[in-house]
Design an enzyme around this catalytic site. Structure first.
Site, PDB file in Angstrom:
ATOM      1  N   ASP A 189       0.812  -1.211   0.000  1.00 37.58           N
ATOM      2  CA  ASP A 189       0.000   0.000   0.000  1.00 37.58           C
ATOM      3  C   ASP A 189       0.848   1.264   0.000  1.00 37.58           C
ATOM      4  O   ASP A 189       1.884   1.339   0.683  1.00 37.58           O
ATOM      5  CB  ASP A 189      -0.912   0.031   1.231  1.00 37.58           C
ATOM      6  CG  ASP A 189      -2.157  -0.825   1.030  1.00 37.58           C
ATOM      7  OD1 ASP A 189      -2.223  -1.554   0.030  1.00 37.58           O
ATOM      8  OD2 ASP A 189      -3.057  -0.765   1.888  1.00 37.58           O
ATOM      9  N   ARG A 238      -7.629  -5.155  -6.343  1.00 32.88           N
ATOM     10  CA  ARG A 238      -6.544  -4.201  -6.119  1.00 32.88           C
ATOM     11  C   ARG A 238      -5.192  -4.755  -6.571  1.00 32.88           C
ATOM     12  O   ARG A 238      -4.295  -5.010  -5.770  1.00 32.88           O
ATOM     13  CB  ARG A 238      -6.467  -3.776  -4.647  1.00 32.88           C
ATOM     14  CG  ARG A 238      -7.744  -3.139  -4.135  1.00 32.88           C
ATOM     15  CD  ARG A 238      -7.581  -2.628  -2.707  1.00 32.88           C
ATOM     16  NE  ARG A 238      -8.829  -2.008  -2.228  1.00 32.88           N
ATOM     17  CZ  ARG A 238      -8.961  -1.408  -1.044  1.00 32.88           C
ATOM     18  NH1 ARG A 238      -7.927  -1.323  -0.233  1.00 32.88           N
ATOM     19  NH2 ARG A 238     -10.119  -0.884  -0.693  1.00 32.88           N
TER      20      ARG A 238
END
Length: 516
Positions: A189, A238
């Site tokens: 992330d 994602r």
């Protein structure tokens, strides 16, 4: 750059309880950064600094905390299993650490590389915050949770946030054992102004979320980022999620994406080249929002891919993906054919694969040297010589005049352009005691000397520096003090002075450059 002499490195190792090695930082991180991590001054990690070995998380923190400053280069070779039981907080003026997570906070010029039998971060995440010039290579990070027990790093295997730039993660294995309902979050992330990142030759698998660039539809100041030669396997979504960010995504192998894949939204842009998508659903598009993103596609293979119909919050790129934007890539790269990507990625991606890479020939090769658990040496050496700047002004034409300039930050009232205006009365200062200033040209220029001229009355004398090839991030020279710095003649479009230490806020009046 502030280098540790043999005696100092030995003392450092003794102080923090780790082993000093004769392997240089440059050797530990084999090869060099690729993709967007090569931009903005480049990413070299701890190259040229001391190298130590750590077998616990506490020793990793201690190595960071025992440096002369938060920017003193260091390579930490990690072997064994790092977990909550052996990862404690360590205090020091050059670090800000926390228990239960590998905390790379408010630091720069660091390499963490797995060696020997391998480095496994078990249920323990790596948190990068307010930091720059970081390399993480040849490590496994697994089963990091944000809920349940134990928890670490908000559930991210590797998480970057709050003014992070120039990070290269290479040959890593990042894996979970389920999705959010099982306590896991993202594997990779980036948020809150994280820029110039590359993820290469890595495995991301068995997770609900591969990773994101931007934590919300208002967190749009992240990227650019490069993803290449990675395996995404058994991921729900994602791969990555791009909110307002630009990504270059090439030569990756996507296998069993269960819900969606590359999700460009809120203005996100993706250049998607020569990837292989297999047995997956909705591998590219804008999903779960009515805020669209765009993509440029070329050379991809879609093997047994299914596509949803378009809806108010679903805009898949397929079943016949076409480009909706154009993305400019500022660095050079070589593509493997999509047809051989599964084979190449199988041989190169992840920790413990010998740091093998591909040069576009579909035949993986092993760069040399590879990281090893080298026999301890009581008198370690450093790889980069330390030239002493001289006061003699070089002869010839100052190539900086008429060139361009940029940098990492600038203090109020100063300008990057002040270092190339030929005047000693104007100057550039970074925001703080360290920073980068660069001279750049529109075409390749041969440079072998720079002259760092500090402004009259400067209160922050430069104490340590590196000269970087701004095109590749390679270290051309390192040392201390201002003056003339010589190095091997190099053809480049950008040369960077990276100030890694000073006695206050430095003032650079002129950064002169010369061919000889």
């Amino acid at each position: 750059m502030q280098l540790l002499a043999a005696g100092a490195a030995t003392a450092l190792a003794a102080t923090i309880g780790v082993t000093a090695l004769a392997v240089s930082g440059a050797q530990a991180a084999t090869g060099g950064a690729t993709g967007f991590a090569t931009q903005n001054g480049g990413t070299t990690g701890g190259a040229g600094g001391a190298t130590v070995k750590a077998t616990t998380g506490t020793q990793i923190h201690a190595a960071l905390c025992s440096r002369a400053s938060a920017s003193t280069p260091i390579t930490i070779q990690v072997e064994g299993t790092i977990n909550h039981a052996n990862t404690a907080k360590v205090s020091g003026s050059s670090c800000s650490t926390a228990a239960g997570v590998i905390e790379l906070k408010q630091i720069s010029n660091v390499t963490i590389v797995g060696v020997g039998s391998g480095a496994v971060f078990d249920q323990l995440g790596i948190h990068i915050r307010e930091s720059s010039n970081v390399i993480i290579q040849n490590v496994t990070v697994k089963n990091v949770k944000k809920s349940g027990s134990p928890t670490s790093n908000g559930g991210d295997a590797i998480g970057m946030e709050s003014d992070v730039h120039n990070v290269w993660v290479d040959h890593a294995t990042l894996e979970a054992s389920g999705g959010e309902s099982e306590g896991f979050d993202g594997l990779f992330d980036m948020k809150a102004n994280t820029k110039y990142v590359t993820l290469s030759y890595s495995i991301l698998r068995n997770s609900g979320r591969g990773g994101l660039v931007g934590s919300s539809d208002s967190d749009l100041q992240n990227g650019p980022v490069t993803f290449h030669h990675n395996l995404y396997q058994n991921i729900d979504s994602r791969t990555p999620l791009l909110r307002g960010a630009t990504a270059h995504i090439y030569d990756n192998y996507y296998l069993n994406l269960n819900e969606s894949g590359i999700n460009a939204r809120a203005g996100g842009k993706a250049k998607v080249e020569n990837n292989y998508f297999k047995s997956s659903k909705d591998v590219l598009g804008t999903f779960y929002t009515d805020l669209p993103g765009t993509w440029q596609v070329a050379g991809n293979i879609f093997d047994s891919v299914t596509w949803s119909p378009k809806g108010t919050d679903t805009n898949p790129a397929g079943p016949n993906p076409t480009s909706t934007t154009t993305v400019s890539i500022p660095y050079s790269y070589t593509l493997d054919a999509a047809s051989c990507v599964p084979s190449v990625v199988a041989q190169t991606a992840g920790a413990g694969t010998g740091l093998k890479v591909s040069d576009g020939s579909c035949t993986p090769t092993t760069p040399t040297p590879t990281p090893t658990s080298t026999t301890p040496n009581p008198t370690p050496t450093t790889a980069t010589p330390t030239p002493t700047p001289t006061a003699t002004t070089p002869t010839g034409t100052n190539l900086s005049l008429g060139a361009g300039a940029d940098g990492s930050s600038k203090a109020s009232g100063t300008s990057y352009g002040n270092v190339i205006d030929g005047s000693l009365t104007s100057y550039w200062s970074p925001n703080g005691s360290t920073g980068q200033i660069s001279v750049k040209w529109s075409s390749a220029t041969s440079v072998s000397k720079i002259n760092v001229r500090e402004a009259s009355g400067a209160v922050g004398a430069i104490t340590s520096w590196r000269v970087l090839n701004g095109d590749t991030g390679a270290v051309l020279a390192s040392g201390s003090g201002a003056g003339v710095i010589s190095f091997s003649a190099t053809s480049l479009k950008k040369v960077t002075l990276d100030i890694t230490g000073s006695s206050g806020t430095p003032r650079v009046a002129e950064l002169e450059t010369y061919a000889k």
